[in-house]
Write a protein that holds these residues in place. Structure first.
Motif, PDB file in Angstrom:
ATOM      1  N   ALA A   1       0.857  -1.243   0.061  1.00 41.00           N
ATOM      2  CA  ALA A   1      -0.055   0.196  -0.040  1.00 41.00           C
ATOM      3  C   ALA A   1       0.779   1.105   0.115  1.00 41.00           C
ATOM      4  CB  ALA A   1      -0.969   0.151   1.101  1.00 41.00           C
ATOM      5  N   VAL A   2       2.099   1.062   0.633  1.00 42.58           N
ATOM      6  CA  VAL A   2       3.143   2.498   0.752  1.00 42.58           C
ATOM      7  C   VAL A   2       4.381   2.003   0.375  1.00 42.58           C
ATOM      8  CG1 VAL A   2       3.939   4.179   2.466  1.00 42.58           C
ATOM      9  CG2 VAL A   2       1.488   3.026   2.577  1.00 42.58           C
ATOM     10  N   VAL A   3       4.965   2.773  -0.274  1.00 41.95           N
ATOM     11  CA  VAL A   3       6.490   2.516  -0.621  1.00 41.95           C
ATOM     12  C   VAL A   3       7.123   3.555   0.058  1.00 41.95           C
ATOM     13  CG1 VAL A   3       8.383   2.588  -2.384  1.00 41.95           C
ATOM     14  CG2 VAL A   3       6.338   1.228  -2.578  1.00 41.95           C
ATOM     15  N   VAL A   4       8.152   3.264   0.919  1.00 45.77           N
ATOM     16  CA  VAL A   4       8.910   4.451   1.851  1.00 45.77           C
ATOM     17  C   VAL A   4      10.313   4.517   1.123  1.00 45.77           C
ATOM     18  CG1 VAL A   4       9.866   4.918   3.871  1.00 45.77           C
ATOM     19  CG2 VAL A   4       7.451   4.111   3.948  1.00 45.77           C
ATOM     20  N   VAL A   5      10.902   5.622   0.799  1.00 47.28           N
ATOM     21  CA  VAL A   5      12.126   5.578   0.033  1.00 47.28           C
ATOM     22  C   VAL A   5      13.085   6.334   1.155  1.00 47.28           C
ATOM     23  CG1 VAL A   5      13.510   6.673  -1.694  1.00 47.28           C
ATOM     24  CG2 VAL A   5      11.238   6.271  -1.927  1.00 47.28           C
ATOM     25  N   GLY A   6      14.123   5.125   1.563  1.00 47.66           N
ATOM     26  CA  GLY A   6      15.021   5.642   2.619  1.00 47.66           C
ATOM     27  C   GLY A   6      14.901   4.663   4.089  1.00 47.66           C
TER      28      GLY A   6
ATOM     29  N   ALA B   1      13.936   7.910  10.104  1.00 45.43           N
ATOM     30  CA  ALA B   1      12.639   8.659   9.647  1.00 45.43           C
ATOM     31  C   ALA B   1      11.824   7.239   8.882  1.00 45.43           C
ATOM     32  CB  ALA B   1      12.802   9.834   8.787  1.00 45.43           C
ATOM     33  N   GLY B   2      12.373   6.682   8.145  1.00 35.41           N
ATOM     34  CA  GLY B   2      11.779   5.576   7.045  1.00 35.41           C
ATOM     35  C   GLY B   2      11.507   4.458   7.998  1.00 35.41           C
ATOM     36  N   LEU B   3      12.294   4.014   8.580  1.00 31.36           N
ATOM     37  CA  LEU B   3      11.971   2.838   9.381  1.00 31.36           C
ATOM     38  C   LEU B   3      11.001   3.029  10.410  1.00 31.36           C
ATOM     39  CD1 LEU B   3      15.495   1.324  10.204  1.00 31.36           C
ATOM     40  CD2 LEU B   3      13.865   0.670   8.544  1.00 31.36           C
ATOM     41  N   ALA B   4      10.937   4.234  11.101  1.00 29.33           N
ATOM     42  CA  ALA B   4       9.778   4.703  12.063  1.00 29.33           C
ATOM     43  C   ALA B   4       8.442   4.897  11.375  1.00 29.33           C
ATOM     44  CB  ALA B   4      10.051   5.933  12.739  1.00 29.33           C
ATOM     45  N   ILE B   5       8.562   5.248  10.234  1.00 29.44           N
ATOM     46  CA  ILE B   5       7.177   5.413   9.666  1.00 29.44           C
ATOM     47  C   ILE B   5       6.712   3.996   9.150  1.00 29.44           C
ATOM     48  CG2 ILE B   5       7.932   5.928   7.171  1.00 29.44           C
ATOM     49  CD1 ILE B   5       4.671   7.260   9.007  1.00 29.44           C
ATOM     50  N   ALA B   6       7.540   3.302   8.842  1.00 30.37           N
ATOM     51  CA  ALA B   6       7.243   1.756   8.422  1.00 30.37           C
ATOM     52  C   ALA B   6       6.724   0.902   9.424  1.00 30.37           C
ATOM     53  CB  ALA B   6       8.284   1.086   7.769  1.00 30.37           C
ATOM     54  N   ALA B   7       7.503   1.118  10.614  1.00 34.39           N
ATOM     55  CA  ALA B   7       6.895   0.503  11.908  1.00 34.39           C
ATOM     56  C   ALA B   7       5.476   1.148  12.297  1.00 34.39           C
ATOM     57  CB  ALA B   7       7.981   0.994  12.939  1.00 34.39           C
TER      58      ALA B   7
ATOM     59  N   VAL C   1      12.552   0.927   0.737  1.00 33.84           N
ATOM     60  CA  VAL C   1      13.556   0.527  -0.377  1.00 33.84           C
ATOM     61  C   VAL C   1      14.735   1.589  -0.009  1.00 33.84           C
ATOM     62  CG1 VAL C   1      12.110  -0.153  -2.207  1.00 33.84           C
ATOM     63  CG2 VAL C   1      12.933   2.356  -2.103  1.00 33.84           C
ATOM     64  N   ASP C   2      15.922   1.111  -0.066  1.00 36.56           N
ATOM     65  CA  ASP C   2      17.287   1.807   0.317  1.00 36.56           C
ATOM     66  C   ASP C   2      18.201   1.588  -0.598  1.00 36.56           C
ATOM     67  OD1 ASP C   2      18.363   3.619   2.903  1.00 36.56           O
ATOM     68  OD2 ASP C   2      19.991   2.474   1.911  1.00 36.56           O
ATOM     69  N   ARG C   3      19.085   2.480  -1.091  1.00 35.69           N
ATOM     70  CA  ARG C   3      20.100   2.233  -2.126  1.00 35.69           C
ATOM     71  C   ARG C   3      21.540   1.491  -1.478  1.00 35.69           C
ATOM     72  NH1 ARG C   3      23.876   6.433  -1.833  1.00 35.69           N
ATOM     73  NH2 ARG C   3      23.137   8.440  -0.349  1.00 35.69           N
ATOM     74  N   HIS C   4      21.537   1.623  -0.258  1.00 32.13           N
ATOM     75  CA  HIS C   4      22.646   0.884   0.475  1.00 32.13           C
ATOM     76  C   HIS C   4      22.560  -0.370   0.624  1.00 32.13           C
ATOM     77  CE1 HIS C   4      23.149   5.091   2.127  1.00 32.13           C
ATOM     78  NE2 HIS C   4      24.216   4.849   1.803  1.00 32.13           N
TER      79      HIS C   4
ATOM     80  N   ALA D   1      11.603   9.506   2.435  1.00 33.44           N
ATOM     81  CA  ALA D   1      12.324   9.602   3.811  1.00 33.44           C
ATOM     82  C   ALA D   1      13.916   9.604   3.555  1.00 33.44           C
ATOM     83  CB  ALA D   1      12.109   8.580   4.856  1.00 33.44           C
ATOM     84  N   THR D   2      14.299  10.461   2.688  1.00 33.21           N
ATOM     85  CA  THR D   2      15.858  10.525   2.202  1.00 33.21           C
ATOM     86  C   THR D   2      16.547  11.343   2.983  1.00 33.21           C
ATOM     87  OG1 THR D   2      15.224  11.856   0.726  1.00 33.21           O
ATOM     88  CG2 THR D   2      15.282   9.898  -0.007  1.00 33.21           C
ATOM     89  N   GLY D   3      16.314  11.967   4.107  1.00 36.16           N
ATOM     90  CA  GLY D   3      17.161  12.878   5.127  1.00 36.16           C
ATOM     91  C   GLY D   3      17.298  14.246   4.526  1.00 36.16           C
ATOM     92  N   VAL D   4      18.189  14.941   5.169  1.00 33.16           N
ATOM     93  CA  VAL D   4      18.458  16.352   4.952  1.00 33.16           C
ATOM     94  C   VAL D   4      19.925  16.604   4.414  1.00 33.16           C
ATOM     95  CG1 VAL D   4      16.672  17.446   6.490  1.00 33.16           C
ATOM     96  CG2 VAL D   4      19.000  17.010   7.213  1.00 33.16           C
ATOM     97  N   SER D   5      20.927  15.423   4.538  1.00 40.56           N
ATOM     98  CA  SER D   5      22.107  15.795   4.356  1.00 40.56           C
ATOM     99  C   SER D   5      22.792  14.264   3.560  1.00 40.56           C
ATOM    100  CB  SER D   5      22.575  16.023   5.516  1.00 40.56           C
ATOM    101  OG  SER D   5      22.667  14.816   6.427  1.00 40.56           O
ATOM    102  N   GLY D   6      21.744  13.555   2.908  1.00 43.31           N
ATOM    103  CA  GLY D   6      22.446  12.179   2.365  1.00 43.31           C
ATOM    104  C   GLY D   6      23.021  12.330   1.048  1.00 43.31           C
TER     105      GLY D   6
END
Length: 508
Positions: free
Chosen positions: A178-183, A187-193, A205-208, A306-311
Motif C-alpha cells: 500500500a505504501v513505498v517508503v524511500v529511505g 525516519a523511514g523505519l519509524a514510519i514503516a513501523a 527501499v534503500d540504495r545501500h 524519507a531520504t534525509g536532509v544531508s544524504g
C-alpha cells in the motif's frame, strides 16, 4: 509568576476539567461565539489532523474560534477528558512564561486524539483562558497502535512457518504494498513501523547494501551530537545501558536489528528509477531498480520520501580546485585521519563535519588548516543540549514529544532566543578565544540558535567536542575562504600571493 492565590494541584485539575467541558460544549454547538471566551486574545492553536485533517497553526482568538467552529461537526469531538495516563496538570515554564500545562484525550469521528492546553492565568480569582492549544489525531477508527499484534498465530505443522511467511511478505510476488517508503534511515523505519502496526502493508527501499549503512559508512570517529533519549524509535526505545551519545556503528547495527524485529519489509540496493501517478486508480506506478540493473514495477497508493536532509553530497564550486594535484574528498568520502599522518590537509567548511574531520586529522598526526566560508554558531556539546532540557524534567518521552509538538512556531522562536542567549553566556570564554583567532561567529537568524539553523538550512553550526580549543591554541590553523584567491596544483593560493600547500583537501 508566583502568587499566594495560585491554584493548588487539586484546584488546577478541577479548573482544567471545567475548561475541557466547556470546550466540548463549544464543539457541539459549532458556534464561533462559544469558543471566543475560552481563549486569551494572544493565543495559539496547532492542529495535527484532528480537526482540519492537515497540519495547521493559527494565532488569533477570532481566527481560532472561526476555524474550530467550521470543522467541529465534521471532526465530531467528544469525551474530552484529562489524560490519566500522562502527567497530571502541572506548572511549567514555556517560552519564558510560567503556565498551567495539561494533557488531555478525546475521541473524534475518525479515531482517538491527544492534546495539550496551557493557561497563563493560573490564580484562583481569574477564569482560565487558553494561551496555547494542541489537538492531534493519534489513531484511526478502532485501530490501535498494536493492531498487528492481534493477528492469530495458529500452529500449522504442515504449512509455512513464520520465516516462510516473512519471506513471502517481503517478496511481493502475489500482492502489492500500500505504501513505498524511500529511505531506510530513522525516519523511514519509524514510519514503516507505525504503518505496520496499523496493518498497512509497507515496503521500504534503500540504495545501500545493508540497513544502517547510511551511518555505518561515515567517517570513523563519528558519534551523534545529541543524546540518546531524544533519538528513540517507536515501540523499541534504546536500552538504558546505552551511552549518552551513540557511536555511528552502534546506531547502524540498531537500525538493522530494528528493521528485523519490527518485521519491516526492506529492499536494499534498490532505488526508484521513475514514478507516475494515475488519478483514476489512485495509485502510483513505481519502477524500482536493483543493483544488478533489473527493474520491478509496483503500484502503491502512497509514496513516502524519507531520504534525509544531508544524504546527498554538496560539492561547492571552488575556483581552481580542479587543478589541485593532491587528494580531493567530500566529507562523505572521508574515513580516517591516520592515513594522513605527517601530511598537510585543508578542510573547507566550519560546521560539525568540518570541525570533526579537522580534529580527526590533527589527532592522526596531520597538519590541518580549517577554512571558514561563512559565520558559524559554536556551542559546547553539553551546552547544546539546553533545548532538550524538557526531556530531563521527569516526564515520559511520549509526553515530552507531545509538548514539543504543541509549541507554535512563534513561541518556539522565543524559546530558542532565550536558550541561545544562555548558551552564549555559558560558553563566553570559548567564544572569546575563537573571536581572538579571527573565527566569525553568529547565533542564527534573530538569535534563534542552532536548532532553527538546522530547520532552515540543515547546518551552519558546530557542537564543540574539542576542535574549538585546538583552533584557539593554534594546533588547528584557521583561514577565511575570502582570503583565498584560487586553488592551484600545490594547494590554495592566497590573495597575498602565498601558497597554502596541501596533500589533501576535504570539502565539508
Amino acid at each position: 509568576m508566583r502568587s499566594s492565590t495560585k491554584r493548588t494541584r487539586d484546584e488546577a485539575q478541577e479548573a482544567v476539567s471545567l475548561w475541557l467541558q466547556c470546550f466540548e460544549t463549544a464543539c457541539s454547538a459549532a458556534d464561533p461565539a462559544a469558543f471566543v471566551d475560552l481563549f486569551e486574545a494572544d493565543c495559539h492553536w496547532r492542529d495535527l489532523l484532528a480537526f482540519t485533517w492537515t497540519i495547521e497553526t493559527l494565532g488569533s482568538r477570532q481566527a481560532i474560534a472561526d476555524r474550530l467552529a467550521s470543522h467541529a461537526h465534521r471532526a465530531g469531538l467528544r469525551n474530552i477528558r484529562i489524560d490519566p495516563q500522562r502527567a497530571a496538570p502541572h506548572w511549567a515554564m514555556r517560552a519564558g512564561i510560567e503556565n498551567l500545562e495539561a494533557f488531555f484525550r478525546f475521541d473524534t469521528a475518525h479515531g482517538e486524539g491527544a492534546g495539550v492546553v496551557r493557561f497563563r492565568t493560573i490564580e484562583t480569582d481569574r477564569p482560565l483562558r487558553a494561551w496555547t492549544l494542541l489537538t492531534t489525531l493519534e489513531t484511526l477508527q478502532s485501530k490501535t497502535a498494536h493492531a498487528a499484534s492481534a493477528k492469530a498465530h495458529a500452529r500449522d505443522f504442515r504449512g509455512p512457518n513464520w520465516l516462510d511467511l516473512r519471506c513471502q511478505s517481503a517478496a511481493y510476488a502475489d500482492h502489492e504494498p500500500a505504501v513505498v517508503v524511500v529511505g531506510a534511515g530513522q525516519a523511514g523505519l519509524a514510519i514503516a513501523a507505525r504503518l505496520g502496526a496499523l496493518g498497512i502493508d509497507t515496503l521500504v527501499v534503500d540504495r545501500h547494501k545493508r540497513v544502517g549503512d547510511n551511518w555505518r559508512h561515515r567517517y570513523h570517529a563519528l558519534t551523534l551530537h545529541n543524546q540518546t533519549h531524544v533519538n528513540h524509535l517507536p515501540f523499541m526505545p534504546f536500552p538504558p545501558t546505552w551511552p549518552a551519545y551513540i557511536p555511528k556503528d552502534k546506531l547502524a547495527g540498531w537500525l538493522e536489528a530494528y528493521a528485523e524485529a519490527m518485521e519491516i519489509n526492506c529492499w536494499t540496493e534498490t532505488e526508484i528509477a521513475g514514478a507516475d501517478y494515475d488519478t483514476d486508480s489512485g495509485r502510483w506506478s513505481v519502477t524500482l531498480r536493483s543493483s544488478d540493473g533489473s527493474d520491478r514495477r509496483l503500484h502503491p497508493r502512497h509514496i513516502v520520501l524519507a531520504t534525509g536532509v544531508s544524504g546527498i553530497p554538496h560539492m561547492p564550486e571552488v575556483p581552481g580546485l580542479r587543478a589541485f594535484r593532491g587528494t580531493l574528498l567530500h566529507a562523505s568520502q572521508y574515513q580516517d585521519g591516520e592515513t594522513w599522518q605527517g601530511k598537510r590537509a585543508i578542510v573547507i567548511g566550519s560546521g560539525n563535519s568540518g570541525h570533526d574531520i579537522a580534529q580527526d586529522l590533527y589527532s592522526g598526526g596531520a597538519h590541518v588548516t580549517l577554512v571558514q566560508r561563512s559565520p558559524t554558531m559554536v556551542v559546547n556539546l553539553e551546552t547544546a543540549q539546553l533545548p532538550y532540557a524538557l526531556y530531563s524534567e521527569g516526564m515520559s518521552t511520549d509526553d515530552c514529544d507531545l509538548v514539543t509538538a504543541s509549541m507554535p512556531l512563534a513561541l518556539a522562536r522565543e524559546t530558542h532566543k532565550r536558550l541561545t542567549t544562555e548558551a552564549a553566556r555559558q560558553d563566553a570564554d570559548l567564544l572569546a578565544g575563537l573571536r581572538a583567532k579571527g573565527f566569525h561567529l553568529d547565533f542564527g537568524e534573530d538569535g534563534t540558535g542552532w536548532q532553527f539553523k538546522y530547520l532552515t538550512r540543515g547546518g551552519g553550526y558546530y557542537f564543540n567536542v574539542g576542535c574549538s580549543e585546538l583552533i584557539v591554541e593554534g594546533k588547528v590553523h584557521l583561514r577565511q575562504f575570502t582570503d583565498i584567491d584560487e586553488f592551484c596544483a600545490e594547494g590554495a593560493r592566497m590573495k597575498d600571493g602565498a601558497v597554502l600547500k596541501a596533500d589533501l583537501v576535504v570539502l565539508a
